[in-house]
Design a protein around this motif. Structure first.
Motif, PDB file in Angstrom:
ATOM      1  N   GLY A 137       1.068  -0.883  -0.163  1.00 59.36           N
ATOM      2  CA  GLY A 137       0.062  -0.205   0.158  1.00 59.36           C
ATOM      3  C   GLY A 137       1.294   1.114  -0.273  1.00 59.36           C
ATOM      4  N   ASP A 138       1.879   1.146   0.596  1.00 59.93           N
ATOM      5  CA  ASP A 138       3.148   2.117  -0.313  1.00 59.93           C
ATOM      6  C   ASP A 138       3.618   2.453  -1.532  1.00 59.93           C
ATOM      7  OD1 ASP A 138       4.627   4.453   0.578  1.00 59.93           O
ATOM      8  OD2 ASP A 138       5.999   3.791   2.076  1.00 59.93           O
ATOM      9  N   ALA A 139       2.717   3.150  -1.902  1.00 57.19           N
ATOM     10  CA  ALA A 139       3.021   3.049  -3.471  1.00 57.19           C
ATOM     11  C   ALA A 139       4.604   4.421  -3.293  1.00 57.19           C
ATOM     12  CB  ALA A 139       2.115   3.680  -4.129  1.00 57.19           C
ATOM     13  N   GLY A 140       4.832   5.110  -3.000  1.00 53.89           N
ATOM     14  CA  GLY A 140       6.252   6.004  -2.999  1.00 53.89           C
ATOM     15  C   GLY A 140       6.904   5.005  -2.737  1.00 53.89           C
ATOM     16  N   ALA A 141       6.941   3.603  -1.218  1.00 52.19           N
ATOM     17  CA  ALA A 141       8.375   3.448  -1.139  1.00 52.19           C
ATOM     18  C   ALA A 141       8.662   2.369  -2.343  1.00 52.19           C
ATOM     19  CB  ALA A 141       8.229   2.756   0.599  1.00 52.19           C
ATOM     20  N   GLU A 142       7.251   2.156  -2.771  1.00 49.15           N
ATOM     21  CA  GLU A 142       7.396   1.103  -4.188  1.00 49.15           C
ATOM     22  C   GLU A 142       8.158   1.768  -4.744  1.00 49.15           C
ATOM     23  OE1 GLU A 142       6.984  -2.926  -4.758  1.00 49.15           O
ATOM     24  OE2 GLU A 142       7.393  -2.230  -2.791  1.00 49.15           O
ATOM     25  N   ARG A 143       7.937   2.442  -5.715  1.00 55.08           N
ATOM     26  CA  ARG A 143       8.186   3.359  -6.094  1.00 55.08           C
ATOM     27  C   ARG A 143       9.933   3.788  -6.448  1.00 55.08           C
ATOM     28  NH1 ARG A 143       3.323   6.630  -6.383  1.00 55.08           N
ATOM     29  NH2 ARG A 143       4.394   8.319  -5.235  1.00 55.08           N
ATOM     30  N   ASP A 144       9.886   4.283  -4.996  1.00 53.82           N
ATOM     31  CA  ASP A 144      11.160   4.907  -5.008  1.00 53.82           C
ATOM     32  C   ASP A 144      12.386   3.600  -5.603  1.00 53.82           C
ATOM     33  OD1 ASP A 144      10.540   7.473  -4.634  1.00 53.82           O
ATOM     34  OD2 ASP A 144      10.627   7.254  -2.223  1.00 53.82           O
ATOM     35  N   ARG A 145      12.116   2.035  -4.332  1.00 51.99           N
ATOM     36  CA  ARG A 145      12.159   1.280  -5.011  1.00 51.99           C
ATOM     37  C   ARG A 145      13.028   0.611  -6.264  1.00 51.99           C
ATOM     38  NH1 ARG A 145      11.984  -4.591  -3.550  1.00 51.99           N
ATOM     39  NH2 ARG A 145       9.668  -4.614  -4.045  1.00 51.99           N
ATOM     40  N   ALA A 146      11.702   0.579  -7.477  1.00 49.82           N
ATOM     41  CA  ALA A 146      12.188   0.600  -8.583  1.00 49.82           C
ATOM     42  C   ALA A 146      12.990   1.586  -9.297  1.00 49.82           C
ATOM     43  CB  ALA A 146      11.267   0.671  -9.694  1.00 49.82           C
ATOM     44  N   GLU A 147      12.885   2.814  -8.844  1.00 49.59           N
ATOM     45  CA  GLU A 147      13.439   3.776  -9.488  1.00 49.59           C
ATOM     46  C   GLU A 147      15.536   3.868  -8.939  1.00 49.59           C
ATOM     47  OE1 GLU A 147      14.480   8.577  -9.406  1.00 49.59           O
ATOM     48  OE2 GLU A 147      12.606   7.941  -8.506  1.00 49.59           O
ATOM     49  N   ARG A 148      15.630   3.241  -7.713  1.00 52.55           N
ATOM     50  CA  ARG A 148      16.542   3.123  -6.785  1.00 52.55           C
ATOM     51  C   ARG A 148      17.465   1.832  -7.943  1.00 52.55           C
ATOM     52  NH1 ARG A 148      14.829   3.783  -2.297  1.00 52.55           N
ATOM     53  NH2 ARG A 148      14.295   2.245  -1.982  1.00 52.55           N
ATOM     54  N   ALA A 149      16.678   0.842  -8.083  1.00 58.05           N
ATOM     55  CA  ALA A 149      17.051  -0.492  -8.562  1.00 58.05           C
ATOM     56  C   ALA A 149      17.053  -0.076 -10.204  1.00 58.05           C
ATOM     57  CB  ALA A 149      16.346  -1.415  -8.903  1.00 58.05           C
ATOM     58  N   LEU A 150      16.913   0.293 -11.084  1.00 59.17           N
ATOM     59  CA  LEU A 150      16.396   0.984 -12.278  1.00 59.17           C
ATOM     60  C   LEU A 150      18.219   1.774 -12.688  1.00 59.17           C
ATOM     61  CD1 LEU A 150      13.425   1.544 -14.378  1.00 59.17           C
ATOM     62  CD2 LEU A 150      14.809   0.619 -14.342  1.00 59.17           C
TER      63      LEU A 150
END
Length: 568
Positions: free
Chosen positions: A44-57
C-alpha cells in the motif's frame, strides 16, 4: 542430452569468426530470471515501492555504464546504449503508473518492459534486435529488486572455460579476459555480432551460429576451432594434442613475422589499429600497429548529459597523436544516431528505421557547432606533435556531403580530410567523391549490411552479413580503383580487415592499408608476408568471379598457398 550424445569426438559445426584453437570445460549460459508473480500486490505504500523501482533501475544503469568504462572499446559503446535504455523516462513513468495501481515493483518492471518489448518486436529489423537488450536490463533490475543472483558469467575461474550460450549479452562478457574464457560458442550471431567482435578484441577463438550448442552439458570438455567452426565434445587425447601442436606452430609463425606490413615481394601495406580511446593504445603498440586506422571518437560523447568540453576532447586526442610520432592517426568524427543517441541533443523525428536516418555526417550537418568544436579540438591536439592526422566523416552518401565536410576540415586547420565508404551510393560514385577528399576508408560492416539489405544485428540474416559476398567485393574494388586512379589512399577499417585470408584479397583489390582490432594484427601481417602482390590480385579476381560468399572464400584460398603455415 542423452549419454549417447556426448560420445568422444562428437562434432558440432558453426561459423568460425576468431581464429585459433582452445580447449576447456563448457560453461553454458542458460535460463532467465523467473517471471514475477502476476497476482502479487505491494503493502500500500506506493511511494516507497516507486522509490525502490527507481533505485533498482538506476543501479542497473550505473553498473552497465561502469562495466562499459572499465571494458572500453566496442563494449563501452554497447553498454552505454543499454544504460540509456534503463534510464528512459517513459519507462520509469510506466513502472510508476503500474505501482500506483497496486502492482509490486518487480511485476511493474516486468510488465513495463513487456510493453516496450512488444513494440520493438513488432517493428522488427534493427529495432527488433534491441529486444534482447531490454530483456537483459529487465532481468538485472528484477534481480536487484528480488535479491536473486545477477545474471552473468564468472569473471574468475580455476581454469579457462568455453563460454556457451544462445547469444551473449554485452554486459555479461565485457569484463572477461583470456585468463577466464578460452573460447566463445553461440547458437546465434554472425561475423559482425557482438560476440565475434569481442572475441577478436580478446584474441580468443570463437564460433557462432552453432546449432545445438546450448545442449552441451556443463563441464563437458570442448575443443573449439575458431577458424573452421568445428566444436568437438569430449575430444580424444590425440585430438587435443594435435590441436595444441597446430596452435603452437601457428603462434610460432606469428611471432616470427615482425615489422611493417608488406607482401612477400615488398609491397607495403600499413597495418593499423582500431581504437576507442587512449586506453586502447598499449594493446595496439604491443601488437606492432604502425598507426591508428580508426579512432572511434563517439565514446567521448555517449552516456552524458552535456557534450565533452573542448579541453577534454583535446586531451584525449593528443594522447593518441603522441603515441604514434610520425605515424598515421585516422580519426572518425562523431558517429552518432541510430543505436548511439546523444542525450544532450534533441531526439530526432520519428525514424522507423534509425539505421537509415540521421546519423554520422547527417547529424553533423544538423548540428554544425558540435562538428566545429570537434574539428577545432583535433586541430589543436595534433599541433606540436609529429603524427599525421587524417580526419574522416562517417556515412557519407553524396559528393555534396563529401565536399562540405572537406571544407569544414580545411576551415578548422586540418590538412587531410577523408570519408568512409559505407553506403553503396558512395562506392558506386567513388570516382566523383575522391575528387572532393584526400582519402577513403571503407567500413565493411555497414557497407555489407546496406548492400545486402541485411541488418548486422539480426541473426536471421547472418548468412548475408558476410564481407565475402561478391557484391561487397565489387563495391570495395570500385572504391579502391577510384582512389588509385586519383593517386590517393583507400584503407579498410571494418571487421573484414581482421580476416587474414580476406586481408590478402583486399590488398589484391587495391586497398592500400588495413586497420583492425589489435590482436588480429599478427595474423594479417603473417598472411600478407607469405604472398606476393600478384598472388593477392589473383585471389581477389578469383573471389570476385564467384557467385556466393562461401565460393568466393574457397576460390581465394586456392590461390593463397602460404596460408597453410598459419593452419587457418
Amino acid at each position: 542430452m542423452d549419454e549417447d550424445d556426448t560420445e568422444i569426438g562428437r562434432l558440432l559445426a558453426g561459423t568460425g569468426v576468431s581464429p585459433g584453437a582452445a580447449y576447456g570445460p563448457a560453461y553454458p549460459v542458460v535460463g532467465n530470471i523467473p517471471e514475477p508473480d502476476g497476482d502479487s500486490r505491494h503493502d500500500g505504500d506506493a511511494g516507497a515501492e516507486r522509490d525502490r523501482a527507481e533505485r533498482a533501475l538506476e543501479q542497473v544503469a550505473a553498473d552497465l555504464e561502469a562495466r562499459g568504462v572499465q571494458a572500453g572499446g566496442e563494449a563501452q559503446e554497447v553498454l552505454g546504449a543499454q544504460a540509456m535504455m534503463a534510464r528512459d523516462p517513459g519507462l520509469a513513468d510506466e513502472v510508476a503508473a503500474l505501482i500506483d495501481q497496486g502492482v509490486t515493483a518487480p511485476r511493474a518492471v516486468f510488465d513495463a518492459f513487456k510493453k516496450y518489448r512488444d513494440l520493438l518486436a513488432a517493428a522488427g529489423g534493427y529495432l527488433g534486435e534491441r529486444v534482447s537488450d531490454l530483456d537483459d536490463i529487465r532481468d538485472r533490475t528484477i534481480a536487484v529488486l528480488t535479491g536473486l543472483p545477477m545474471p552473468g558469467v564468472p569473471t574468475t575461474a580455476a581454469e579457462p572455460y568455453v563460454l556457451v550460450a544462445r547469444d551473449l549479452a554485452p554486459a555479461d562478457t565485457a569484463l572477461l579476459t583470456r585468463d577466464v574464457v578460452a573460447a566463445f560458442v553461440t547458437e546465434q550471431g554472425g561475423p559482425t555480432s557482438h560476440t565475434a567482435i569481442l572475441a577478436r578484441s580478446l584474441g580468443v577463438p570463437a564460433v557462432v551460429g552453432c546449432a545445438g550448442a546450448t545442449a552441451i552439458p556443463p563441464g563437458t570438455p570442448v575443443l573449439v576451432d575458431g577458424a573452421s567452426g568445428d566444436v568437438r565434445l569430449s575430444p580424444s587425447d590425440q585430438e587435443i594434442a594435435g590441436a595444441r601442436d597446430a596452435d603452437q606452430a601457428r603462434r610460432a609463425v606469428l611471432s616470427a613475422t615482425t615489422g611493417p606490413g608488406a607482401t612477400a615481394d615488398g609491397h607495403a601495406v600499413p597495418l593499423l589499429a582500431n581504437i576507442g580511446g587512449p586506453r586502447d593504445l598499449d594493446a595496439a603498440l604491443a601488437a606492432g600497429a604502425e598507426g591508428v586506422g580508426l579512432y572511434r571518437t563517439e565514446f567521448l560523447f555517449l552516456d552524458r548529459e552535456t557534450a565533452p568540453s573542448a579541453e577534454e576532447q583535446e586531451q584525449a586526442y593528443r594522447a593518441v597523436f603522441e603515441a604514434f610520432p610520425g605515424g598515421r592517426v585516422v580519426v572518425r568524427t562523431l558517429d552518432a544516431g541510430a543505436d548511439k543517441p546523444l542525450a544532450f541533443l534533441p531526439p530526432p523525428e520519428e525514424e522507423p528505421n534509425p539505421a537509415l536516418g540521421e546519423r554520422g555526417v547527417r547529424l553533423f550537418r544538423r548540428y554544425p557547432d558540435i562538428m566545429a568544436a570537434q574539428l577545432g579540438a583535433l586541430a589543436r591536439a595534433v599541433a606540436g606533435t609529429s603524427a599525421k592526422a587524417e580526419v574522416m566523416a562517417p556515412m557519407v552518401a553524396t559528393v555534396d556531403e563529401a565536399a562540405w565536410f572537406a571544407e569544414a576540415c580545411r576551415t578548422a586547420g586540418l590538412s587531410s580530410a577523408g570519408i568512409m565508404i559505407e553506403v553503396p551510393s558512395a562506392a558506386l560514385r567513388a570516382a566523383d567523391l575522391i575528387g572532393a577528399v584526400d582519402f577513403f576508408s571503407i567500413g565493411t560492416n555497414d557497407l555489407t549490411q546496406y548492400a545486402l539489405a541485411a541488418d548486422r544485428q539480426v541473426s536471421a540474416v547472418s548468412e548475408l552479413q558476410d564481407p565475402w559476398q561478391p557484391a561487397v567485393l565489387d563495391l570495395i574494388a570500385l572504391a579502391a580503383s577510384a582512389a588509385t586512379a586519383a593517386g590517393k589512399g583507400c584503407g579498410v577499417c571494418g571487421e573484414a580487415a581482421a580476416d587474414p585470408v580476406l586481408a590478402c584479397v583486399l590488398v589484391g583489390l587495391g586497398v592500400t592499408s588495413l586497420s583492425m582490432a589489435s590482436p588480429a594484427l599478427p595474423w594479417v601481417r603473417a598472411a600478407l608476408g607469405r604472398h606476393t602482390l600478384d598472388q593477392c590480385r589473383t585471389a581477389a579476381a578469383a573471389a570476385r568471379s564467384a557467385t556466393s560468399a562461401g565460393a568466393a572464400k574457397a576460390a581465394a584460398w586456392a590461390e593463397l598457398p602460404g596460408l597453410g603455415a598459419l593452419a587457418l
